[in-house]
Write a protein that holds these residues in place. Structure first.
Motif, mmCIF file in Angstrom:
data_model
loop_
_atom_site.group_PDB
_atom_site.id
_atom_site.type_symbol
_atom_site.label_atom_id
_atom_site.label_comp_id
_atom_site.label_asym_id
_atom_site.label_seq_id
_atom_site.Cartn_x
_atom_site.Cartn_y
_atom_site.Cartn_z
ATOM 1 N N ASP A 129 8.735 -3.807 -12.988
ATOM 2 C CA ASP A 129 7.256 -3.865 -12.937
ATOM 3 C C ASP A 129 6.704 -3.531 -11.559
ATOM 4 O O ASP A 129 5.782 -4.180 -11.067
ATOM 5 C CB ASP A 129 6.757 -5.278 -13.328
ATOM 6 N N LEU A 130 7.283 -2.520 -10.915
ATOM 7 C CA LEU A 130 6.859 -2.201 -9.554
ATOM 8 C C LEU A 130 5.391 -1.779 -9.503
ATOM 9 O O LEU A 130 4.951 -0.967 -10.301
ATOM 10 C CB LEU A 130 7.731 -1.070 -8.981
ATOM 11 N N LYS A 131 4.673 -2.363 -8.559
ATOM 12 C CA LYS A 131 3.252 -2.017 -8.413
ATOM 13 C C LYS A 131 2.954 -1.777 -6.941
ATOM 14 O O LYS A 131 3.443 -2.498 -6.081
ATOM 15 C CB LYS A 131 2.371 -3.168 -8.899
ATOM 16 N N THR A 132 2.127 -0.766 -6.688
ATOM 17 C CA THR A 132 1.705 -0.527 -5.307
ATOM 18 C C THR A 132 0.204 -0.267 -5.255
ATOM 19 O O THR A 132 -0.421 0.111 -6.239
ATOM 20 C CB THR A 132 2.407 0.689 -4.676
ATOM 21 N N LEU A 133 -0.330 -0.491 -4.081
ATOM 22 C CA LEU A 133 -1.754 -0.258 -3.858
ATOM 23 C C LEU A 133 -1.919 0.136 -2.397
ATOM 24 O O LEU A 133 -1.577 -0.638 -1.494
ATOM 25 C CB LEU A 133 -2.551 -1.533 -4.153
ATOM 26 N N GLY A 134 -2.413 1.353 -2.178
ATOM 27 C CA GLY A 134 -2.658 1.803 -0.810
ATOM 28 C C GLY A 134 -4.004 1.301 -0.328
ATOM 29 O O GLY A 134 -4.989 1.335 -1.068
ATOM 30 N N VAL A 135 -4.059 0.794 0.887
ATOM 31 C CA VAL A 135 -5.321 0.297 1.425
ATOM 32 C C VAL A 135 -5.536 0.882 2.821
ATOM 33 O O VAL A 135 -4.592 1.228 3.515
ATOM 34 C CB VAL A 135 -5.374 -1.246 1.508
ATOM 35 N N MET A 136 -6.786 0.951 3.190
ATOM 36 C CA MET A 136 -7.113 1.534 4.475
ATOM 37 C C MET A 136 -8.251 0.746 5.088
ATOM 38 O O MET A 136 -9.182 0.334 4.381
ATOM 39 C CB MET A 136 -7.545 2.983 4.256
ATOM 40 N N TYR A 137 -8.181 0.535 6.399
ATOM 41 C CA TYR A 137 -9.293 -0.130 7.083
ATOM 42 C C TYR A 137 -10.267 0.922 7.589
ATOM 43 O O TYR A 137 -9.908 1.791 8.365
ATOM 44 C CB TYR A 137 -8.794 -0.993 8.246
ATOM 45 N N VAL A 138 -11.504 0.813 7.113
ATOM 46 C CA VAL A 138 -12.536 1.747 7.564
ATOM 47 C C VAL A 138 -13.495 0.951 8.454
ATOM 48 O O VAL A 138 -14.176 0.055 7.959
ATOM 49 C CB VAL A 138 -13.318 2.338 6.365
ATOM 50 N N ASN A 184 -1.159 1.647 5.254
ATOM 51 C CA ASN A 184 -0.930 0.279 4.806
ATOM 52 C C ASN A 184 -0.872 0.254 3.286
ATOM 53 O O ASN A 184 -1.624 0.966 2.629
ATOM 54 C CB ASN A 184 -2.077 -0.620 5.261
ATOM 55 N N TYR A 185 0.014 -0.571 2.759
ATOM 56 C CA TYR A 185 0.061 -0.677 1.306
ATOM 57 C C TYR A 185 0.555 -2.041 0.855
ATOM 58 O O TYR A 185 1.227 -2.749 1.592
ATOM 59 C CB TYR A 185 0.936 0.424 0.701
ATOM 60 N N PHE A 186 0.154 -2.394 -0.359
ATOM 61 C CA PHE A 186 0.690 -3.583 -1.026
ATOM 62 C C PHE A 186 1.793 -3.138 -1.966
ATOM 63 O O PHE A 186 1.744 -2.048 -2.529
ATOM 64 C CB PHE A 186 -0.397 -4.280 -1.843
ATOM 65 N N PHE A 187 2.759 -4.006 -2.151
ATOM 66 C CA PHE A 187 3.878 -3.707 -3.030
ATOM 67 C C PHE A 187 4.250 -4.987 -3.768
ATOM 68 O O PHE A 187 4.283 -6.066 -3.174
ATOM 69 C CB PHE A 187 5.068 -3.228 -2.176
#
Lengths: 496, 311
Positions: free
Chosen positions: B277-286, B302-305
């Motif tokens: 059930d691998l999940k990722t989410l890329g995030v960026m600080y603006v 940066n990313y969540f995993f």
């Protein structure tokens, strides 16, 4: 050093709080058995001030499944129950404290379930607004038919510009909703004697928590202290937040008026009128039946004169305010009495188009004439560590656009959203970080509205010269352009 | 940008380029062959867990904790909870962590309960995530560990400021590395959520480190982490821009060579039976807008995993 605010140590006659049913919650699992009687009771939200903004905030929190578990308290110096509108109140007399609720405010009240608790027979929606320049007579009329949007008008689009409602009706509706929801500890007829920061004891460090000492002897610690306590907000003083602004050296004269008929559009198409006079705008806003409410911004001297007049002279002055020239009005204010005859004589010599003016005032409701000083105030910020300000505690606005109460409703709704997001993400709802989004959501918007109303006031204070010509040109130009007018009306309606 | 700064920033890259294990013929050779992702038995050289006088002077040959990291975070401890201090970016990122976890849990068609969840937060620092997790309605308890004693003191002191957290058993801080934390007796005694936020880029050997963590996840539970990809973009953003130019992240916080790429994590976990059930989410600080989700940015920033242990 913790700031300490001594508030008036007025002991209420009945110090027992009206204990509401408490909703047991996850956030109040923590109970600290303490032998000390002085240990404060811990609350998530303590709201000081039971006006429309504070009550709307509490109803919003209790109506949402995310935030209904918060332990909340309301502290109000007045006897809330005594000031409520009776459910069966007859539609003959109206309070002189009314507000024009925008569709956005009404939508919010509907969403939190309070609108259905309002006494609907005492609410008057209006569909048209006539605004004109008292010096040049340049006029703009607002209604959704002439304010064309760029596309074809949808039948679902609203025809109502705003809703006239007595403040007591709004407050009673919110109280009715809060009673239905339960879970708010109400401390009515209770004063806040002092607010100071808590202490660092062995188990708990409450040194960042505001602790309120109440006139009933109780002591409450607030995770988030909400100042809904008006323009002279003790909560704002406690937080050390400065409020800047100035006095307009104008007073708002309010009264409930009896009219000869329900108005030119009949009971189903009500019209609000506002005429900009050099001394300030005079506005007549429709209430149900043959009634209307008056807001006349004028100099303190003229306000004093108006308040001293007999009912028939006062009614004549209001009719004159919409019809006669600024020079005529100046003279009329110098008379101690006898305005009725004087106005009747002068009106014969002043050509008017009666269809564009409010129907005649026949009488003024006994005891309804009052006045208050007009101010512009804006707090430097709406949030501090464990403090948030809503409504007049955050800002006081010129009443010419009727936005004061709406701004407070907007504040309450935004603070509910901020708290809700904080609860969902496990943030401490009193932390400055969690509260940042509330300040961001409201400050710029309120500041813009304060600025616009202030500029309008200044613009129309000018009696002669090129400014009069320019402002008249601007008003006529906007009036001729349907889409632009639609834009302004949407903004006034609370943005769509 | 001062020359000394850029030199310092470039050092980790040079180290990589000169590493004997680097084979330019392979597509993703660096971490596969380097000791970073070696198995526990072939772990990096022994590390003494002795960064400060107050910490126990004990030999721990298997610890993945980097002593220079411990002293770095000791120095930052006092400003951990300052909303406009050096940890502001972490504070701002925190709500997004919960959003990501909620999304992972909602997506899994599991019979696991939605209340009374038990959290283990590894590398909790001053307790930004641990406190917030403990406040959530569905949380039974949070155990939060960190090898840096000074930040844990800050965490303990801050916890006392909230009566909700002070409830017995709600939030427990332990000054420990993951290697020293006793493993659960049975898999069911594991945690529903094991979190590892902004930690992986600070450890010496991510592979062995993750191996130590995995037994703590209950079957059906999630291991959730966030870190930074090791790319030219991330070097420019986190080392040069954030630390040196803008100064919004304290200098010396990041060592680019330790960054782990999302694909490396993905490949690594795909080789582990019983994990999916691998999940990722890329995030960026603006700047000016805060942390934003940016699809695809897990490849370069940066990313969540998250990865779930099979029930």
């Amino acid at each position: 050093m913790p700031p300490r605010i001594p508030c008036r140590a007025h002991r209420a006659a009945c110090p027992t709080p009206t204990a509401a049913v408490r909703c047991r919650t996850r956030l109040q699992q923590t109970r600290f058995a303490s032998t000390s009687a002085s240990a404060p009771e811990i609350y998530d939200v303590v709201c000081v001030g039971g006006g429309p903004a504070g009550l709307s905030l509490l109803a919003g929190l209790k109506a949402s499944p995310t935030t209904c578990g918060l332990k909340v308290a309301l502290i109000e110096g007045q006897d809330i129950q005594k000031n409520r509108l009776p459910k069966d109140a007859s539609v003959v007399g109206f309070s002189n404290r009314c507000s024009s609720l925008t569709p956005a405010s009404v939508r919010n009240l509907q969403e939190i379930g309070a609108w259905r608790h309002a006494n609907a027979s005492r609410i008057q929606p209006y569909q048209e607004m006539q605004v004109w320049d008292g010096v040049s007579d340049a006029r703009i009329s607002f209604d959704w038919d002439t304010a064309r949007s760029l596309g074809p008008r949808k039948p679902t689009q609203p025809t109502t510009i705003a809703y006239m409602i007595e403040n007591v009706n709004t407050v009673s509706a919110l109280l009715g909703r809060l009673e239905e929801l339960g879970g708010v500890d109400m401390f009515a007829s209770t004063k806040v004697d002092a607010i100071e920061l808590g202490t660092d004891t062995e188990q708990l460090d409450l040194s960042s928590w505001p602790v309120l000492s109440l006139s009933n002897g109780k002591s409450l610690a607030a995770r988030l202290l909400v100042g809904a306590d008006g323009a002279n907000s003790p909560v704002r003083t406690f937080a050390g937040i400065a409020s800047r602004g100035f006095d307009y050296s104008r007073h708002g004269v309010v009264a409930t008026l009896d009219l000869s008929t329900a108005g030119w559009g009949g009971p189903d198409h009500k019209i609000a009128y506002q005429r900009f006079l050099p001394s300030g705008p005079i506005a007549m806003l429709p209430m149900p039946g043959n009634f209307a409410t008056l807001v006349w911004s004028t100099t303190p001297e003229r306000a004093a004169t108006l308040k001293s007049l007999a009912p028939n002279d006062f009614a004549a002055m209001v009719n004159a305010g919409f019809r006669l020239s600024p020079a005529d009005l100046e003279y009329l204010h110098t008379l101690p009495s006898g305005q009725a005859e004087e106005v009747a004589w002068r009106e014969k010599h002043t050509p008017t188009n009666e269809r564009g003016l409010p129907v005649r005032v026949t009488d003024v409701q006994a005891g309804s004439v009052a006045s208050f000083p007009l101010r512009m105030r804006h707090a430097d910020t709406y949030t501090g560590e464990r403090v948030a300000l809503v409504g007049d505690a955050a800002h006081t606005i010129h009443p010419l656009a009727g936005q004061g109460l709406n701004q407070g409703q907007g504040d309450a709704a935004a603070l509910v959203r901020t708290i809700s997001h904080a609860v969902q993400t496990g943030q401490d709802i009193g932390s400055t970080l969690a509260l940042e989004s509330y300040n961001e959501a409201r400050y710029a918007e309120n500041n813009a509205m304060l600025g616009v109303c202030d500029k309008l006031h200044r613009l129309y204070s000018v009696e002669s010269g090129p400014i009069v010509g320019l402002r008249s040109l601007g008003l006529r130009a906007v009036d001729a352009m349907g889409p632009l007018k639609g834009f302004f009306m949407n903004r006034a309606a609370g943005g769509v | 940008m001062k020359p000394s700064n850029s030199l310092r920033a470039i050092r980790p890259i040079q180290r990589h380029l000169t590493a004997p294990s680097y084979r330019p013929t392979s597509a993703r050779p660096v971490l596969r062959q380097a000791p970073l992702f070696a198995s526990a038995t072939t772990s990096a050289s022994p590390i003494r867990f002795s960064s400060t006088a107050s910490s126990p002077q004990k030999e721990h040959p298997k610890s993945t904790v980097d002593p220079t990291e411990v002293s770095h975070f000791n120095a930052l401890a006092s400003s951990w909870w300052d909303p406009v201090g050096p940890s502001r970016l972490l504070h701002l990122m925190n709500p997004l962590r919960h959003t990501f976890i909620s999304r992972c849990r909602a997506a899994s068609s599991s019979a696991s309960p939605n209340t009374n969840l038990r959290y283990l937060d590894i590398g909790c620092g001053g307790g930004i995530f641990a406190e917030s997790a403990a406040r959530l309605a569905h949380t039974a308890s949070v155990t939060a560990i960190d090898p840096t004693p000074e930040v844990l003191k800050i965490a303990e002191a801050h916890k006392r400021r909230d009566p909700t957290l002070a409830a017995p058993g709600k939030l427990t801080y332990i000054n420990s590395s993951i290697e020293d934390l006793p493993q659960p007796q049975t898999p069911q005694e594991g945690y529903d959520i094991v979190s590892l936020f902004e930690v992986l880029e600070h450890v010496n050997a991510p592979g062995p480190f993750l191996e130590h963590i995995m037994p703590h996840v209950k079957p059906g539970g999630w291991l959730v982490l966030s870190t930074i990809s090791r790319t030219w973009t991330s070097w420019l953003v986190t080392n040069v821009m954030a630390e040196d130019v803008l100064g919004i992240v304290p200098k010396g916080t990041h060592d680019w060579a330790k960054y782990v790429n999302e694909t490396e994590l993905r490949d690594w976990f795909q080789g582990k039976p019983g994990w999916g059930d691998l999940k990722t989410l890329g995030v960026m600080y603006v700047p000016g807008f805060g942390w934003k989700e940016v699809t695809g940015s897990e490849g370069w920033g940066n990313y969540f995993f998250a990865v779930r242990r099979a029930e």
